[in-house]
Design an enzyme around this catalytic site. Structure first.
Site, PDB file in Angstrom:
ATOM      1  N   ASN A   1      16.007 -54.886 -97.593  1.00 50.95           N
ATOM      2  CA  ASN A   1      15.021 -55.599 -98.386  1.00 50.95           C
ATOM      3  C   ASN A   1      14.957 -57.047 -97.925  1.00 50.95           C
ATOM      4  OD1 ASN A   1      13.698 -53.964-100.340  1.00 50.95           O
ATOM      5  ND2 ASN A   1      15.688 -53.675-101.357  1.00 50.95           N
TER       6      ASN A   1
ATOM      7  N   GLU B   1       8.644 -70.269 -86.872  1.00 54.22           N
ATOM      8  CA  GLU B   1       8.042 -68.962 -86.590  1.00 54.22           C
ATOM      9  C   GLU B   1       6.651 -69.168 -85.989  1.00 54.22           C
ATOM     10  OE1 GLU B   1       8.020 -69.435 -90.399  1.00 54.22           O
ATOM     11  OE2 GLU B   1      10.162 -69.731 -90.122  1.00 54.22           O
TER      12      GLU B   1
ATOM     13  N   SER C   1      11.955 -70.138 -96.373  1.00 55.57           N
ATOM     14  CA  SER C   1      11.434 -71.202 -95.508  1.00 55.57           C
ATOM     15  C   SER C   1      12.532 -72.221 -95.327  1.00 55.57           C
ATOM     16  CB  SER C   1      10.236 -71.859 -96.152  1.00 55.57           C
ATOM     17  OG  SER C   1      10.643 -72.693 -97.222  1.00 55.57           O
ATOM     18  N   SER C   2      12.920 -72.475 -94.245  1.00 57.95           N
ATOM     19  CA  SER C   2      13.376 -71.788 -93.041  1.00 57.95           C
ATOM     20  C   SER C   2      14.501 -72.617 -92.455  1.00 57.95           C
ATOM     21  CB  SER C   2      12.259 -71.657 -91.984  1.00 57.95           C
ATOM     22  OG  SER C   2      11.172 -70.920 -92.490  1.00 57.95           O
TER      23      SER C   2
END
Lengths: 166, 166, 166
Positions: free
Chosen positions: B48, B110, B53-54
């Protein structure tokens, strides 16, 4: 915990008991770096934000953002808007409606768009009122925060409601 | 924990202390099944994923993806791109900048789009550098991972940075 | 926990062990209030939803939504659709495929769109089958839930799979 109530403590020893409103804005060379800059400007740039929808546990204390260790996994409701249209004014806001009945929860609403911070904040306050009307609950008070940014290259406006522990 | 510091342990007994980069790609009959296939290909399809962020907590160990029980709630930063345009090449990448000063956190970036994995990875490395420049911090090293996919029916490229515990 | 297995208990003392399907719909003056109304209608409007992708831990009990304290941080997979097109019918559905082999996990799929609840539910059941085929696993059973809404001003259809603890 009331007798017969499901134990939330399996996930968390206790519910979050503080609420802190934060807002910031900033520029980057792309939207993710602009978002990162806005988070730094808001004081939450070195935390791991876990986005929640969007409830304040009963009886939280509303406090300034506490010192939270870097990298912590922090529950937060937030709004943000990024734009690469030079000269455009963007804004984000969050509001929190707190209930008169202290056994009830509060409600966080978020808004973001191409508008002024005043417009965003007015909008989000109306949304919190509507949420309480839906529940048939009375509001004790509404608090809100917003940010606004006029884009140079790529900009971001950010506002959030941080839940934490004390 | 330093004196006076807020106790993060109310949520988690300790901050995550491992970091693992993963990437994968795949096809499905629709975008969600393609995403699921890419996750399986990356080794995280039976977990799951909780998107963060990040930020990388200070002093993590960078290790190959550990064995994590199925269904676990796993903090992860990721990028992905799905497309149903036959023949299109899509890619996703994540980078992690780790600080010279080991008391500081690392930063995950990302990127995803219609591009090669090389392009995605170059882009995301630049984004991590920009994030450290914003903070005025020195980089010890940058690591990155990417995936690329040429679409047959519906395809997905995925890359992620998993935080976990050892 | 098997010998040599990574301890998931650093995050959570145990994996979630219950699964509850919920669905709802509603109207608001804007999409966020409509979403809030649909959550209330589904029975999860006073919880903090943490969106997960989308695995059921092995051996969960499928039960009606338990009583969860307001403001709890609740792992959930969900689909939703909002629309402001008067007269439009929208729907959301989730399905859960549970494995014959009880050591394996289950898989949650979500779907939403401009369609009937029957169409959404058919679609999402096919997606769950496809996910099990990808894994080469046998299905014990598939359960699903859906909601449908015909828009007056701004409407939302919502369906979710809540993981919790007992």
């Amino acid at each position: 915990m009331e007798k017969g109530e499901v134990n939330s403590g399996f996930i968390f020893p206790s519910l979050p008991n503080t609420l802190s409103l934060v807002a910031g804005n900033g520029e980057g060379s792309n939207s993710l770096n602009a978002f990162d800059r806005a988070l730094l400007n808001a004081g939450v740039g070195n935390l791991n934000l876990i986005r929640i929808s969007s409830i304040v546990p009963p009886k939280v204390d509303v406090i300034p953002l506490p010192r939270i260790p870097m990298g912590s996994l922090v529950p937060i409701a937030y709004g943000y808007y990024t734009s690469d249209v030079k000269g455009e004014t963007i804004a984000a806001a969050v509001s929190v409606a707190l209930p008169r009945d202290k056994e009830l929860c509060g409600l966080i609403m978020e808004y973001e768009g191409i508008c002024s911070k005043r417009e965003a904040e007015n909008k989000v306050v109306e949304m919190a009122k509507e949420g309480f009307e839906m529940r048939g609950w009375e509001i004790d008070k509404i608090i809100s925060i917003s940010s606004e940014h006029t884009v140079e290259k790529v900009g971001c406006a950010f506002a959030g409601a941080v839940l934490w522990y004390k």
